[in-house]
Design a protein around this motif. Structure first.
Motif, mmCIF file in Angstrom:
data_model
loop_
_atom_site.group_PDB
_atom_site.id
_atom_site.type_symbol
_atom_site.label_atom_id
_atom_site.label_comp_id
_atom_site.label_asym_id
_atom_site.label_seq_id
_atom_site.Cartn_x
_atom_site.Cartn_y
_atom_site.Cartn_z
ATOM 1 N N GLN A 1 6.918 14.781 2.694
ATOM 2 C CA GLN A 1 5.924 15.863 2.646
ATOM 3 C C GLN A 1 5.551 16.322 4.045
ATOM 4 O OE1 GLN A 1 4.866 17.421 -0.250
ATOM 5 N NE2 GLN A 1 6.524 16.136 -1.055
ATOM 6 N N ALA A 2 5.592 15.378 5.003
ATOM 7 C CA ALA A 2 5.241 15.706 6.384
ATOM 8 C C ALA A 2 6.264 16.615 7.033
ATOM 9 C CB ALA A 2 5.091 14.422 7.212
ATOM 10 N N PHE A 3 7.481 16.651 6.476
ATOM 11 C CA PHE A 3 8.549 17.473 7.048
ATOM 12 C C PHE A 3 8.458 18.926 6.591
ATOM 13 C CE2 PHE A 3 11.228 13.348 6.533
ATOM 14 C CZ PHE A 3 10.431 12.712 7.472
ATOM 15 N N LYS A 4 7.486 19.216 5.736
ATOM 16 C CA LYS A 4 7.292 20.581 5.251
ATOM 17 C C LYS A 4 6.330 21.377 6.133
ATOM 18 C CE LYS A 4 8.278 19.262 0.464
ATOM 19 N NZ LYS A 4 7.799 19.250 -0.940
ATOM 20 N N ASN A 5 5.843 20.753 7.192
ATOM 21 C CA ASN A 5 5.004 21.446 8.170
ATOM 22 C C ASN A 5 5.747 22.687 8.687
ATOM 23 O OD1 ASN A 5 4.032 22.055 10.996
ATOM 24 N ND2 ASN A 5 2.644 20.365 10.568
ATOM 25 N N PRO A 6 5.069 23.835 8.782
ATOM 26 C CA PRO A 6 5.767 25.060 9.201
ATOM 27 C C PRO A 6 6.351 25.003 10.611
ATOM 28 C CG PRO A 6 3.383 25.393 9.135
ATOM 29 C CD PRO A 6 3.646 24.092 8.455
ATOM 30 N N ASN B 1 9.694 10.239 -0.512
ATOM 31 C CA ASN B 1 9.067 11.529 -0.805
ATOM 32 C C ASN B 1 7.663 11.637 -0.236
ATOM 33 O OD1 ASN B 1 11.348 12.401 -2.147
ATOM 34 N ND2 ASN B 1 10.631 11.739 -4.159
ATOM 35 N N ARG B 2 6.938 10.510 -0.155
ATOM 36 C CA ARG B 2 5.601 10.552 0.459
ATOM 37 C C ARG B 2 5.704 10.973 1.922
ATOM 38 N NH1 ARG B 2 4.405 6.295 -3.209
ATOM 39 N NH2 ARG B 2 5.391 4.736 -1.858
ATOM 40 N N THR B 3 6.665 10.406 2.617
ATOM 41 C CA THR B 3 6.849 10.771 4.024
ATOM 42 C C THR B 3 7.430 12.165 4.169
ATOM 43 O OG1 THR B 3 7.009 8.525 4.894
ATOM 44 C CG2 THR B 3 8.226 10.219 6.078
ATOM 45 N N ASP C 1 6.555 9.510 9.433
ATOM 46 C CA ASP C 1 5.198 10.049 9.521
ATOM 47 C C ASP C 1 4.214 8.890 9.496
ATOM 48 O OD1 ASP C 1 5.037 9.299 6.762
ATOM 49 O OD2 ASP C 1 3.776 11.050 6.323
ATOM 50 N N ILE C 2 2.972 9.173 9.210
ATOM 51 C CA ILE C 2 1.935 8.142 9.271
ATOM 52 C C ILE C 2 2.156 7.020 8.256
ATOM 53 C CG2 ILE C 2 0.230 9.746 10.219
ATOM 54 C CD1 ILE C 2 -1.101 9.848 7.457
ATOM 55 N N HIS D 1 0.853 -1.199 0.000
ATOM 56 C CA HIS D 1 0.000 0.000 0.000
ATOM 57 C C HIS D 1 0.884 1.243 0.000
ATOM 58 C CE1 HIS D 1 -2.343 -3.262 1.912
ATOM 59 N NE2 HIS D 1 -3.365 -2.722 1.266
ATOM 60 N N THR D 2 0.394 2.294 -0.617
ATOM 61 C CA THR D 2 1.169 3.540 -0.678
ATOM 62 C C THR D 2 0.442 4.720 -0.063
ATOM 63 O OG1 THR D 2 0.334 4.027 -2.905
ATOM 64 C CG2 THR D 2 2.423 2.795 -2.733
ATOM 65 N N GLU D 3 -0.868 4.655 0.047
ATOM 66 C CA GLU D 3 -1.645 5.776 0.566
ATOM 67 C C GLU D 3 -2.742 5.275 1.490
ATOM 68 O OE1 GLU D 3 -0.788 8.769 0.178
ATOM 69 O OE2 GLU D 3 0.493 8.771 -1.602
#
Length: 355
Positions: free
Chosen positions: A253-258, A249-251, A92-93, A54-56
């Protein structure tokens, strides 16, 4: 990452050496061999799934909880027994993207929240301090449960997620049906953190000392640099995991949280005594400094190729767990155990529920 004091006995062991010789589960072994409770009754067997199947997540939601608007994934029947899966750093999740459907198919309602500073989770107020002492993160999950009207749940996690689940099980055991804690007992003892560890142990914590510096702070505050740094950490702590660019890269994205940099830097600097915590959490931190025992039914997991896994088949932390208990060492697996060995992790959740 985990508490450096929990693996201080690992001096002389390089990445992949700790616990490899211990008897443990091979990836997917839980799917081929039915497990039994201490009373002899059969426990459901989780089917084997190939990591990365699974990816998402199909369902992503939000709920206002405490000081946060928490983003979370949900799977499974709405009225099933609740399992909350808690990720670590730098993850991340998606660490649970294969675990969640396995548990959902077993009838569990599975909730996977982004921790503060990660993914789609946001602070409700710009005035709330972006702090991250261990009790603050645990209270976030208590608030999350309250917001969703969940009185009791099975908690399972790794890294920051293990620590958070351990704290809730220790301080609010009435909210925890059972526990799966990767790397064992991770409640931070800040006083112990002030003492030097063995050189090999200190070496494993290079990023903690990096974050304590102005250079490390600048790297974390630069989005491109922190994403590169986190990827490098993945390669060090999961040496056998051949993840691809899309998976990372999917994970990432979570590191771009401000608030990501502020939360991560606070957490690691607080642990080693460089900054003081928020006084509103002092009473909880005093309780945690006493290293409280955990009495809820627990399965602990050690990943054999994780450089933070101490030797001894869980013996270094066994005394902290006073209830029904099982321990497993998972061969050929690194730090991100649920994503690298989802069947084994999901089986541990089911087994903990039947202790």
């Amino acid at each position: 990452m985990i508490n450096r004091r929990t693996f201080s006995k690992a001096v002389g062991l390089g990445t992949g050496a700790a616990a490899v010789s211990l008897a443990g589960f091979q990836t997917g072994a839980a799917a081929s061999t039915p497990t039994r409770t201490p009373g002899g009754s059969s426990v459901p067997v989780v089917p084997t799934v190939t990591p990365g199947t699974h990816t998402e997540f199909s369902t992503l939601k939000h709920v206002k909880a405490g000081v946060l608007d928490v983003g979370y994934a949900e799977a499974g029947p709405a009225h099933g027994p609740v399992v909350i899966l808690l990720h670590g750093w730098p993850y991340d999740i998606h660490s649970f993207v294969d675990v969640a459907p396995l548990l959902a198919d077993q009838g569990y309602r599975v909730l996977v929240p982004y921790l503060r500073g990660h993914g789609s989770t946001r602070f409700l107020s710009g005035h709330t301090p972006r702090n991250a002492e261990q009790s603050a993160i645990a209270l976030d999950i208590i608030a999350f449960m309250d917001a969703l009207k969940i009185q009791k749940a099975l908690l399972a996690g790794f890294d920051w997620g293990s620590r958070t689940a351990d704290i809730i099980a220790a301080l609010w055991p009435d909210r925890v049906k059972a526990l799966v804690s990767t790397s064992g007992y991770l409640i931070t003892d800040r006083k112990a953190q002030l003492e030097p560890a063995a050189p090999a142990v200190e070496h494993n914590w290079w990023y903690q000392w990096y974050f304590a510096s102005e250079r490390g702070k600048k790297a974390m505050e630069n989005e491109t640099e922190r994403i590169a740094l986190c990827r490098y950490v993945w390669t060090l702590v999961s040496p056998n995991w051949n993840f691809d660019d899309a998976t990372y890269n999917r994970t990432a994205q979570a590191f771009k949280n401000p608030d990501y940099a502020a939360v991560v830097l606070y957490n690691y600097r607080w642990r080693i005594g460089l900054i003081e915590g928020d006084r509103r959490y002092d009473r909880y931190e005093r309780q945690l400094a006493a290293q409280p025992t955990i009495g809820v039914p627990t399965v602990t997991l050690d990943a054999a190729l994780d450089p933070f896994t101490p030797p001894g088949d869980g013996s270094s932390y066994r005394q902290h767990f006073t209830g029904a208990y099982q321990h497993r060492t998972v061969a050929n697996i690194g730090h991100n155990l649920p994503q690298e060995a989802p069947t084994t992790f999901a089986q541990a959740v089911v087994d903990a529920d039947h202790l």
